[in-house]
Design a protein around this motif. Structure first.
Motif, PDB file in Angstrom:
ATOM      1  N   CYS A 149      -3.887   2.595  -3.749  1.00  0.00           N
ATOM      2  CA  CYS A 149      -3.904   2.515  -2.284  1.00  0.00           C
ATOM      3  C   CYS A 149      -4.861   1.400  -1.907  1.00  0.00           C
ATOM      4  N   ARG A 185       1.279  -3.444  -6.606  1.00  0.00           N
ATOM      5  CA  ARG A 185       0.507  -3.358  -5.371  1.00  0.00           C
ATOM      6  C   ARG A 185      -0.912  -3.697  -5.816  1.00  0.00           C
ATOM      7  N   LYS A 241      -8.038  -2.040   4.200  1.00  0.00           N
ATOM      8  CA  LYS A 241      -7.372  -0.821   4.671  1.00  0.00           C
ATOM      9  C   LYS A 241      -7.453  -0.670   6.182  1.00  0.00           C
ATOM     10  N   PRO A 242      -6.337  -0.231   6.791  1.00  0.00           N
ATOM     11  CA  PRO A 242      -6.404   0.158   8.202  1.00  0.00           C
ATOM     12  C   PRO A 242      -7.105   1.521   8.297  1.00  0.00           C
ATOM     13  N   GLU A 277      -0.800  -5.376   1.441  1.00  0.00           N
ATOM     14  CA  GLU A 277      -0.628  -5.347   2.898  1.00  0.00           C
ATOM     15  C   GLU A 277      -1.344  -6.554   3.495  1.00  0.00           C
ATOM     16  N   TRP A 333       3.261  -7.098   3.069  1.00  0.00           N
ATOM     17  CA  TRP A 333       3.896  -6.209   4.038  1.00  0.00           C
ATOM     18  C   TRP A 333       2.959  -5.943   5.215  1.00  0.00           C
ATOM     19  N   GLY A 347       1.739  -3.061   7.849  1.00  0.00           N
ATOM     20  CA  GLY A 347       1.616  -1.600   7.826  1.00  0.00           C
ATOM     21  C   GLY A 347       2.130  -0.944   9.092  1.00  0.00           C
ATOM     22  N   GLU A 348       2.245   0.351   9.004  1.00  0.00           N
ATOM     23  CA  GLU A 348       2.716   1.169  10.119  1.00  0.00           C
ATOM     24  C   GLU A 348       1.840   0.972  11.367  1.00  0.00           C
ATOM     25  N   ARG A 349       0.551   0.697  11.153  1.00  0.00           N
ATOM     26  CA  ARG A 349      -0.353   0.611  12.312  1.00  0.00           C
ATOM     27  C   ARG A 349      -0.498  -0.796  12.885  1.00  0.00           C
ATOM     28  N   LYS A 381       6.390  -1.455   7.011  1.00  0.00           N
ATOM     29  CA  LYS A 381       6.406   0.002   6.867  1.00  0.00           C
ATOM     30  C   LYS A 381       7.063   0.603   8.107  1.00  0.00           C
ATOM     31  N   ARG A 415       8.723   5.486   5.261  1.00  0.00           N
ATOM     32  CA  ARG A 415       7.750   6.515   4.822  1.00  0.00           C
ATOM     33  C   ARG A 415       7.776   7.607   5.870  1.00  0.00           C
ATOM     34  N   HIS A 444       3.130   8.073   1.999  1.00  0.00           N
ATOM     35  CA  HIS A 444       2.331   8.088   3.228  1.00  0.00           C
ATOM     36  C   HIS A 444       2.781   9.078   4.289  1.00  0.00           C
ATOM     37  N   ASP A 489      -6.330   6.613  -0.367  1.00  0.00           N
ATOM     38  CA  ASP A 489      -5.320   7.663  -0.503  1.00  0.00           C
ATOM     39  C   ASP A 489      -5.162   8.111  -1.959  1.00  0.00           C
TER      40      ASP A 489
HETATM   41  C1  PEP Z   1      -0.763   2.100   2.766  1.00  0.00           C
HETATM   42  O1  PEP Z   1       0.278   1.647   2.255  1.00  0.00           O
HETATM   43  O2  PEP Z   1      -1.791   2.336   2.108  1.00  0.00           O
HETATM   44  C2  PEP Z   1      -0.750   2.411   4.210  1.00  0.00           C
HETATM   45  C3  PEP Z   1      -1.846   2.415   4.948  1.00  0.00           C
HETATM   46  O3  PEP Z   1       0.496   2.701   4.622  1.00  0.00           O
HETATM   47  P1  PEP Z   1       1.123   2.818   6.085  1.00  0.00           P
HETATM   48  O4  PEP Z   1       0.917   1.494   6.743  1.00  0.00           O
HETATM   49  O5  PEP Z   1       2.547   3.114   5.780  1.00  0.00           O
HETATM   50  O6  PEP Z   1       0.416   3.958   6.773  1.00  0.00           O
END
Ligand code: PEP
Ligand code: MN
Length: 449
Positions: A75, A114, A121-122, A238, A267, A269-271, A293, A324, A356, A428
């Motif tokens: 992660c 990865r 990290k977000p 990411e 990529w 991320g979701e956020r 994501k 996800r 996730h 994670d």
């Molecule tokens: C991740 O891949 O560690 C992550 C933060 O994923 P997501 O953006 O899908 O929440």
């Protein structure tokens, strides 16, 4: 081919940050940040544009069902964790999983780590409070340190530079392992060595013996093994910190196009995938294959506008949706998304991230995932695509080659009470070596149906 750092390009990339960029650190010292970014811009690229183009072709093959993408790694990588043993174990695990998938489902596997850049990290909040003490949240080793002290948590832009060097060293070892002979299919047994014996290993040995036999048969037939000496292996992370990605973005001297040379595949991320945000704007300017994501909360209209922005030419392999949804949601939420995106004429590659959407806090207080949920989400992903006649193109998993105890379940039956034995992730929970192999066996079965 060479890539150049073009001062005008840097200016043009830097001229766009008026767009809101979510999840960026609150760097305390603007001059120190500027110095770090300037330094990064002088460094050699970590990957080459031509390699990114090869990966785009491989992702396109996966979108048609002619290949399957296996993306995996931590992660959050850490500087201290970038050791030869850790990297080697992760690569061996991915090679083993790929052998299981290739052998079990007779499909070429696109191997994507990865790793070599997954240092940011977000977070849900800028701060973290423990026992009345509030400090900046840990945002990955590229920003600050995990240790809960004021000095460690202070964002330090020189960490961007350190992340580059750690990525460079990691990628160097990855390239050595994957092209220097270790990934030769005649070494399938060696990839299993050094791991504690378990049921998944034993099952793997059986496949390795079968592969051996097939190789000997081919050798006897006079096959040329040169092509099997190495394997393609790509790096991904990411694209979160624009102060890292932008200075590593360069002009491809072959075409004049921009590539983010920090990784082959990046990529969003979701956020950070908001349509008016700096992240989508950034990836729309670069020519790497791009992932986004997609959770169950995604609005299809937003995804369609995102496709227009990032992949206006509808280039196969350019855009991958990494879904996800969570095991409980995938069968319900994924179909309409896949259906509408497909109906729009977009040629995205669909990859399942079964991690996730399945995170929860265990009774003993650990952030964990249940192996059963991970498997069930992949199963649901396959079911949805099979029902729609679309293509399940790959999986994206958080894994390590070490015997950690972070996710519960699997053949080893890791329980909540076991999590404290080897819970080592700074973010994670990851599948351990055995759980990763088990997942590969199960996915091979799903793929060959
Ligand atoms: C991740 O891949 O560690 C992550 C933060 O994923 P997501 O953006 O899908 O929440
Ligand atoms: Mn994660």
């Amino acid at each position: 081919m060479s890539l150049t750092t073009d001062p005008e390009l840097r200016t043009s990339l830097e001229a766009t940050p008026d767009l809101p960029a979510a999840q960026q650190p609150l760097w305390p010292d603007a001059a120190a940040l500027d110095a770090a970014v300037t330094e990064l811009a002088t460094y050699p690229p970590l990957v080459f544009a031509g390699e990114c183009d090869v990966l785009r072709d491989r992702m396109a093959a996966a979108s048609r069902g002619d290949a399957f993408v296996l993306q995996g790694g931590d992660c959050a990588e850490t500087f201290a964790g970038a050791t030869a043993d850790n990297i080697k174990n992760r690569i061996k695990t991915i090679l083993q999983m790929a052998a299981v998938l290739t052998y079990g489902a007779s499909v070429p596997v696109v191997k994507v780590g990865r790793m070599a850049g997954q240092f940011a990290k977000p977070r849900s909040s800028h701060t973290e409070t423990r026992e009345g003490v509030t400090l900046p949240a840990y945002r990955g080793d590229m920003v600050n340190d995990f240790e809960f002290t004021e000095a460690a948590r202070n964002p330090d832009p020189q960490r961007l530079v350190k992340a580059y060097h750690a990525s460079s060293a990691t990628l160097n070892l990855v390239r050595a392992f994957t092209t220097g002979g270790f990934a030769d299919l005649r070494h399938v047994h060696d990839w299993n060595r050094g791991f504690v014996a378990n049921s998944a290993n034993q099952r793997y040995e059986k496949i390795a013996r079968d592969i051996d036999k097939a190789m000997k048969f081919m050798a006897a037939c006079g096959a040329d093994f040169e092509a099997m000496k190495g394997t393609e292996f790509f790096a991904a992370h990411e694209a979160l910190l624009l102060d890292y990605e932008r200075p590593l973005t360069r002009v491809d001297s072959r075409t004049g196009d921009l590539y983010d040379t920090s990784a082959h595949f990046v990529w969003i991320g979701e956020r950070t995938r908001d349509l008016g945000g700096a992240h989508l704007d950034f990836v729309s300017r670069i020519h790497n294959p791009i992932g986004v994501k997609v959770s169950a909360k995604a609005q299809v209209d937003d995804l369609l506008r995102m496709i227009d922005l990032v992949d206006p030419e509808r280039t196969p392999g350019r855009l991958t949706f990494i879904t996800r949804m969570g095991a409980g949601q995938v069968r319900e939420s994924l179909p309409s998304i896949v259906e509408k995106v497909t109906a729009s004429g977009a040629a995205v590659t669909w990859i399942c991230d079964p991690m996730h959407g399945n995170t929860f806090e265990s009774a003993s207080g650990y952030k964990t995932r249940d192996f059963e949920d991970v498997v069930d989400e992949v199963r649901g992903f396959f079911e949805v695509h099979q029902a729609l006649g679309t293509v399940p193109g790959g999986i994206h998993v958080e894994l390590t080659g070490n015997d950690v105890t972070e996710c519960i379940g699997g053949a080893e039956k890791i329980l909540d009470a076991d999590l404290n034995k080897r819970y080592e992730t700074v973010c994670d929970p990851r599948l351990n070596h055995q759980q990763s192999l088990e997942l590969a066996f199960l996915v091979a079965e799903m793929l060959s149906r």
